[in-house]
Design a protein around this motif. Structure first.
Motif, short mmCIF file in Angstrom:
data_model
loop_
_atom_site.label_atom_id
_atom_site.label_comp_id
_atom_site.label_asym_id
_atom_site.label_seq_id
_atom_site.Cartn_x
_atom_site.Cartn_y
_atom_site.Cartn_z
N GLN A 67 -0.52 -4.56 2.09
CA GLN A 67 -1.52 -5.62 1.98
C GLN A 67 -2.52 -5.19 0.91
OE1 GLN A 67 -2.29 -8.74 1.96
NE2 GLN A 67 -1.73 -9.00 4.10
N SER A 68 -3.25 -6.11 0.34
CA SER A 68 -4.13 -5.78 -0.77
C SER A 68 -5.28 -4.85 -0.37
CB SER A 68 -4.69 -7.05 -1.40
OG SER A 68 -5.44 -7.78 -0.45
N ASP A 69 -5.58 -4.72 0.90
CA ASP A 69 -6.65 -3.81 1.32
C ASP A 69 -6.12 -2.47 1.82
OD1 ASP A 69 -5.54 -4.76 3.67
OD2 ASP A 69 -7.46 -5.11 4.65
N GLU A 70 -4.83 -2.22 1.66
CA GLU A 70 -4.25 -0.95 2.09
C GLU A 70 -4.12 -0.02 0.88
OE1 GLU A 70 -1.68 -2.37 5.94
OE2 GLU A 70 -0.75 -2.58 3.98
N ARG A 71 -4.08 1.27 1.15
CA ARG A 71 -4.07 2.28 0.10
C ARG A 71 -2.65 2.79 -0.14
NH1 ARG A 71 -8.71 3.40 -2.23
NH2 ARG A 71 -7.74 5.32 -2.90
N PRO A 72 -2.21 2.80 -1.39
CA PRO A 72 -0.87 3.29 -1.68
C PRO A 72 -0.71 4.78 -1.36
CG PRO A 72 -2.06 2.89 -3.71
CD PRO A 72 -2.90 2.36 -2.59
N GLU A 73 -1.81 5.52 -1.35
CA GLU A 73 -1.75 6.95 -1.04
C GLU A 73 -1.20 7.21 0.36
OE1 GLU A 73 -4.48 5.38 -2.17
OE2 GLU A 73 -4.62 6.16 -4.21
N LEU A 102 7.57 7.98 -0.76
CA LEU A 102 8.01 6.91 -1.66
C LEU A 102 9.49 7.01 -2.04
CD1 LEU A 102 4.84 6.57 -3.87
CD2 LEU A 102 5.85 4.78 -2.43
N ASP A 103 10.04 8.21 -2.03
CA ASP A 103 11.45 8.34 -2.39
C ASP A 103 12.38 7.75 -1.33
OD1 ASP A 103 10.71 10.33 -0.61
OD2 ASP A 103 12.13 11.79 -1.39
N LYS A 104 11.85 7.38 -0.18
CA LYS A 104 12.65 6.76 0.88
C LYS A 104 12.88 5.25 0.62
CE LYS A 104 11.09 9.73 4.67
NZ LYS A 104 10.43 10.78 3.95
N PHE A 105 12.10 4.66 -0.28
CA PHE A 105 12.13 3.21 -0.46
C PHE A 105 12.68 2.82 -1.82
CE2 PHE A 105 8.27 4.32 1.98
CZ PHE A 105 8.69 3.87 3.21
N SER A 106 13.70 1.95 -1.81
CA SER A 106 14.16 1.41 -3.08
C SER A 106 13.32 0.20 -3.49
CB SER A 106 15.64 1.03 -3.01
OG SER A 106 15.86 0.09 -1.98
N VAL A 107 12.57 -0.35 -2.54
CA VAL A 107 11.67 -1.47 -2.82
C VAL A 107 10.32 -1.20 -2.16
CG1 VAL A 107 11.22 -3.94 -2.50
CG2 VAL A 107 13.54 -3.15 -2.90
N VAL A 108 9.27 -1.33 -2.94
CA VAL A 108 7.92 -1.37 -2.41
C VAL A 108 7.32 -2.68 -2.91
CG1 VAL A 108 5.61 -0.34 -2.43
CG2 VAL A 108 7.63 1.14 -2.32
N ALA A 109 6.73 -3.44 -2.01
CA ALA A 109 6.13 -4.72 -2.38
C ALA A 109 4.62 -4.66 -2.15
CB ALA A 109 6.75 -5.86 -1.57
N VAL A 110 3.92 -5.46 -2.92
CA VAL A 110 2.47 -5.58 -2.77
C VAL A 110 2.18 -7.05 -2.56
CG1 VAL A 110 0.23 -5.23 -3.85
CG2 VAL A 110 2.08 -3.58 -4.27
N ASN A 111 1.44 -7.35 -1.50
CA ASN A 111 1.13 -8.73 -1.16
C ASN A 111 -0.14 -9.19 -1.86
OD1 ASN A 111 1.61 -11.15 0.32
ND2 ASN A 111 -0.13 -10.60 1.61
N PHE A 112 -0.07 -10.38 -2.44
CA PHE A 112 -1.23 -11.04 -3.00
C PHE A 112 -1.57 -12.19 -2.06
CE2 PHE A 112 0.31 -8.63 -6.48
CZ PHE A 112 -0.78 -8.38 -7.30
N PRO A 113 -2.55 -11.99 -1.14
CA PRO A 113 -2.85 -13.03 -0.16
C PRO A 113 -3.35 -14.32 -0.80
CG PRO A 113 -4.49 -11.29 -0.07
CD PRO A 113 -3.42 -10.83 -1.01
N LYS A 114 -4.02 -14.22 -1.94
CA LYS A 114 -4.41 -15.38 -2.74
C LYS A 114 -4.50 -14.93 -4.19
CE LYS A 114 -9.15 -14.70 -1.27
NZ LYS A 114 -10.29 -15.28 -0.64
N PHE A 115 -4.35 -15.88 -5.10
CA PHE A 115 -4.24 -15.48 -6.50
C PHE A 115 -5.52 -14.87 -7.04
CE2 PHE A 115 -6.59 -18.44 -9.17
CZ PHE A 115 -6.85 -19.48 -8.28
N THR A 116 -6.65 -15.10 -6.39
CA THR A 116 -7.91 -14.54 -6.87
C THR A 116 -8.12 -13.09 -6.41
OG1 THR A 116 -9.05 -15.47 -4.96
CG2 THR A 116 -9.06 -16.77 -6.99
N ASP A 117 -7.25 -12.57 -5.61
CA ASP A 117 -7.36 -11.20 -5.12
C ASP A 117 -6.58 -10.28 -6.06
OD1 ASP A 117 -7.31 -8.76 -3.80
OD2 ASP A 117 -6.96 -9.65 -1.83
N ILE A 175 4.57 -10.04 -4.05
CA ILE A 175 4.89 -11.10 -3.09
C ILE A 175 3.59 -11.82 -2.71
CG2 ILE A 175 6.92 -9.91 -2.17
CD1 ILE A 175 5.21 -9.09 0.26
N GLY A 176 3.73 -12.98 -2.12
CA GLY A 176 2.55 -13.73 -1.67
C GLY A 176 2.22 -14.85 -2.63
#
Length: 188
Positions: free
Chosen positions: A67-73, A79-94, A117-118
């Motif tokens: 989610q946009s308020d979560e930290r990638p750290e 991270l090597d466990k995931f072939s896909v990481v997605a980032v959600n844009f809850p609204k285009f202004t975020d 995504i989003g």
């Protein structure tokens, strides 16, 4: 055979492709620790990953979305466990998702698919690409063919970023002493 109208499509690289991943979104009242993750390729919320890590880590086809308020750290070292990481844009202004993408690529070294995504719109795709996204799931109520055009709205960029680490002034080839003009400022 699935109906061509029900196959979800995304933009990956610079082309439209069929998407065989499912994005799990929690319904109201569902808990990350107890929600059932379906079989197959599923992109789960970060909270579900954290709550069910032991069970999900054994599955090779699990992605995670932030989610946009979560930290990638929070995914550092995993991270090597995931072939896909997605980032959600809850609204285009975020715009926080741009920073998440940049940090995933530049600071955490993630090299897999990074998907937006989003509320993803055509006008955002070029900047998303610059910050490290390489896959985009535009809003379903918009034309994906039209959204694809958003990746080519500019032919040159001035600033350095994930997709081009040199700013324009460093990419410009200068030849010392090869003046075409007698102007004092020529060649600067």
């Amino acid at each position: 055979m699935p109906d061509q109208n029900t196959i979800q499509r995304i933009i990956k690289g610079n082309q439209i492709v069929a998407d065989d991943w499912t994005v799990l979104r929690l319904e109201e009242g569902q808990e990350p620790a107890t929600v059932e993750v379906a079989a197959g390729k599923v992109i789960v919320p970060l909270k579900v990953w954290q709550a069910q890590k032991e069970a999900l880590a054994a599955r090779p086809e699990i992605g995670v979305w932030l989610q946009s308020d979560e930290r990638p750290e929070e995914l550092k070292g995993e991270l090597d466990k995931f072939s896909v990481v997605a980032v959600n844009f809850p609204k285009f202004t975020d715009g926080r998702g741009y920073s998440i993408a940049y940090n995933l690529r530049m600071r955490l070294g993630y090299t897999g698919e990074l998907r937006a995504i989003g509320d993803v719109l055509r006008d955002q795709l070029f900047q998303m690409k610059r910050t490290g996204f390489d896959a985009y799931a535009p809003r379903p109520d918009r034309s994906i063919e039209d959204a694809l055009k958003g990746l080519t709205v500019f032919s040159e960029t001035y600033q350095a970023s994930v997709d081009d680490k040199l700013p324009l002034f460093r990419r410009h080839a200068r030849t010392a002493g090869a003046r075409e003009h007698n102007d004092i400022g020529s060649g600067i």
